[in-house]
Design a protein around this motif. Structure first.
Motif, short mmCIF file in Angstrom:
data_model
loop_
_atom_site.label_atom_id
_atom_site.label_comp_id
_atom_site.label_asym_id
_atom_site.label_seq_id
_atom_site.Cartn_x
_atom_site.Cartn_y
_atom_site.Cartn_z
N THR A 96 -2.82 2.81 73.90
CA THR A 96 -4.03 2.06 74.21
C THR A 96 -4.44 1.12 73.08
N ALA A 98 -2.83 -0.79 69.27
CA ALA A 98 -1.74 -0.98 68.30
C ALA A 98 -2.14 -2.03 67.28
N HIS A 99 -1.92 -1.72 66.02
CA HIS A 99 -2.27 -2.63 64.92
C HIS A 99 -1.05 -2.87 64.03
N ILE A 100 -0.97 -4.08 63.48
CA ILE A 100 -0.09 -4.32 62.33
C ILE A 100 -0.91 -3.94 61.11
N LEU B 141 -3.93 -5.66 59.73
CA LEU B 141 -3.67 -7.09 59.51
C LEU B 141 -3.79 -7.85 60.83
N GLU B 142 -3.70 -7.14 61.94
CA GLU B 142 -3.81 -7.77 63.26
C GLU B 142 -3.96 -6.69 64.31
N GLU B 143 -4.97 -6.82 65.18
CA GLU B 143 -5.11 -5.88 66.28
C GLU B 143 -4.30 -6.43 67.44
N SER B 144 -3.11 -5.91 67.65
CA SER B 144 -2.17 -6.49 68.60
C SER B 144 -2.43 -5.99 70.01
N ILE B 145 -2.85 -4.76 70.16
CA ILE B 145 -3.13 -4.19 71.49
C ILE B 145 -4.44 -3.43 71.40
N ASN B 146 -5.34 -3.64 72.35
CA ASN B 146 -6.53 -2.81 72.49
C ASN B 146 -6.91 -2.87 73.96
N THR G 116 -7.16 -12.01 55.43
CA THR G 116 -6.28 -10.98 55.98
C THR G 116 -5.10 -11.57 56.73
#
Lengths: 159, 159, 159, 159, 159, 159, 159, 159
Positions: A96, A98-100, B141-146, G116
């Motif tokens: 649900t 995912a972050h880098i 560094l980046e919210e790729s999926i939420n 960032t």
């Protein structure tokens, strides 16, 4: 990165919608002593500006049989694969978030699963994505807080 | 832990509400060839059963000036303090999620802040809670999926 | 996952067998004021239901020259190899327990060996399995508790 | 640490008992072409020497509602508390194994619980023991091997 | 692994040699009230039995320009390379000790070097050995104890 | 930190003594074509300068019943206790080496013990020293290299 | 490594230049009661000896839009690639410092970035260098001290 | 956080000063075809705006006897002590950089020392500060890059 300017009326509209996205615009209008048309225009404007991106139901996952939550740290073979791996992860409905991230993981995910055995399957699906080197799992024993409304109210009070 | 039984109609209603919580019941009724009253009754029933717990707006935090996301692992002096510390954490609007977890952390939080300096302040607020021994921070560094909608649709297809 | 229903008599029979698997059925019958045939039927029924999977001797490994116990965490190159590696591990009699685990290890084993030099050989056997990336070993200085009987008695009292 | 000397007959008796602790001595006698009295004497001798310490049932924990297995590493404030803490741990029926270990943990335990929520309770019970500084948990996703019989047969073949 | 039996006289001879390997046998003989020939025979016997493996000078490495001490943990690609890598390590005179170890390292070495720059060169020599995957270095700020004599005296008192 | 100057003759004398500390000075003299008196004077000079600090026997610890080697990392409550703790450690004959180190440990020790149970006792003795916060143990499975002679020869060739 | 000898006058000249590299030589001369020519000669001599390697402006990076500082630990596939990777890193202007280090990292860098998102890009540039195996990032929440002048003054007082 | 606006002339002035802070304003003026007075006014304006904070000498620390560089991670008992500890650290001239950081350390420092023994003293000084819980040290084997000029030039080209 110029911020869209919201005025006091916008804040109060958002404050009401945050608590219940289904509240009729006429109720909002009555409460704020403005016309329903104004509410409609304001909301439309905030949607067009991308401030309101949509709305979502808050369901009880336990009652739906999905009581198992885990955080999974993903190591990649190479960060050039980040985009590709995120696309594969995006195909798994059980992920649900995912972050880098900074630190030891390249990608950090939150998953929901039915139980331990199902969680194992989900972890293995992620492990089997090409470019994924290893994963590490941290299991939630209890979701104590999951609430963005406090932050939203805070932001509108603060602005 | 007997699960509430949802039938095919319930699933289709939820499937439509998930994509847009503000869709009028009359639109749902028309699409599913049932009466708006039935939609109303069904939704009420799912709310009473606690399956639908509410709805929330999806806002663009970047546009609101809150673009900084971090995960914070919290070590306690003693787990007997868990409940007390969670209550203190719950008073900080910047913490949107908190879990009791396995592994090296006692509590694992997600925070949103305005920028690096603000994140430092939030981390220090958590560090200063009585009973908190140490914290470790991992920065997004980046919210790729939420996106919980994919999971919700999957669950209703699967049921 | 419907559980087999055990009644009070079953619990008492199990309670006696747990302490001594060789106790004659006639002794159990006398104690519980039932017939030996009933004991036989009940035990048979629990075996057929898979609740009783067998019995094992508790030997003194130190006296048999196997006083060295270690836990070994196994990292795999890829989790798709898990099943294959577990089959190879299963060929080593010195591995008495193996789990697929969350956290940093893919597989976590318990081994018994004669001494340090023998433990080294066993660790090297595991390291040499195709698909095993690395292992980490934690050595037991003393096995302080190894007793499932307390749990079994607890379960039957609780049911 | 002089080892008790077992001869070929002893090995063969143990080999049969390992597979089924309830096998009648008359069956063992017939198979090994010796008298039942001899079997009795030999077994008694091995029990007196402490080589056979008892026998235990192998139950299916999943069917009994205890499908959750975790390993818990325990850090103490001071190793002088090791004995005291182990006595407290020994009062918890959910802990089936506990070792004093090298490496980062002072004590390393294996627990069985009903589910995630119950595991949290057991972990908190351990955390709350006086002298316990912190714990770290690793959760089993699957118990792939749990079998001491292979080792026992190996030892008797080897001796 | 039957141990060679040393008697009281042997212990006293070793006790004197431990403190000064160059002490003349006639001095030992006089002190112990035995003949120099007996001392000679005893020492010869302990050398033949492999108890005395040799003697070594204790030099002051700082005065010889080798004041830098480091411990280096070596990870191998595969433990099947252990023997090969140890042979390569054995060609580097700067490595004075090497062990096969449990825990995260496969091989653990102690090195002596002239200074930081020289230590870097030695570490790179080890890193460049085929089969070495990575190394981790821990630097000694002060060698506070390096003394086996206390242990030797203890052993002979204890025997 | 001016170094004592050793000439070619000194090097050759040391080179012979390194291989056998008991070699008679007359043998050294004959080999190097100098007088035994010169050897004596030179060795005396190197002892006075502190370059030769003594000599020690190389014993076979396995044959003496001390086959268990471990490295122990010691964490202190506070580095101001370093000197005090090292004095306590110095009272334990089983600790043959101890360093103040960089990295996660404050003090890093090498111990020799009779077996696993004895090692546990030694580790507990260290753990019980006032000021010691925790210890971590890494066990040697094989001492593959323990040889300072190669380094000594290298140094004298190099000088 | 014979050190260049600086006298008291040199120290005083350096002490003034450290605080302000643009101070006119005539001002220094007046203060130290020597001729401007002497100042010039002394500075020239220290430049020729390599003691003064140059001078640099101290700019306010925040005001220039570069407020994000991070430390990045770099793991290499093999240390033989160290030189090559450092050359690639040297092409990235955002890396202001890089060291070859002991411990778990092969190379340790300090970077400055705009925010960032930009930091993510810089980290990915380093990750994409051939020979770089993985990186780990630690983010600065505040640069509390960045001042070599105290050390320089200390050195000249001490010399 | 409105940024001061620099124009093309400012950039070119800074570009020249970055390479040599002592370049006379008349040289800059000649090169840029403007008057020396203009250079003076521009530099003054950038100093007043805080963009130019000063200038510093680049000395060769090795030649000054300070060749040892280490990074030290500091753990605090409590982050409320951060400000106090940084003030104590600021009194040590050997600490040239200190950051408040995310990740496992509270404070992260860079130190320069004369040699290993001196580094030990500096580390102990930090360890002894009230509120410091523990430190971890990573030693530099080689400072490969230390150059902010590339970044400065990049920034002025980019603006």
């Amino acid at each position: 990165m110029a911020k869209f300017k919201l005025d006091e009326i916008d804040h109060q509209i958002l404050d009401m919608l945050i608590d219940n996205t289904r509240v009729p615009f006429t109720d909002i209008a009555k409460k704020l002593l403005i016309s329903a048309g104004t509410v409609h225009v304001r909301v439309k404007k905030m949607e067009d500006a991308g401030i309101i991106k949509g709305s979502s139901l808050t369901l009880d996952y336990k009652k739906l049989g999905y009581s198992f939550i885990a955080y999974i740290g993903v190591y990649l073979n190479n960060t050039s694969q980040t985009k590709f791996v995120l696309e594969r992860i995006n195909e798994l409905p059980f992920v649900t978030v995912a972050h880098i991230t900074t630190g030891k993981f390249n990608i950090f995910c939150k998953i929901r699963a039915r139980n331990t055995a199902h969680a194992k399957d989900v972890i293995f699906m992620i492990d089997d994505i090409e470019g994924v080197y290893r994963t590490e799992t941290m299991i939630s024993l209890e979701e104590s807080i999951n609430d963005k409304k406090r932050l939203m109210h805070y932001i509108f009070k603060e602005l």
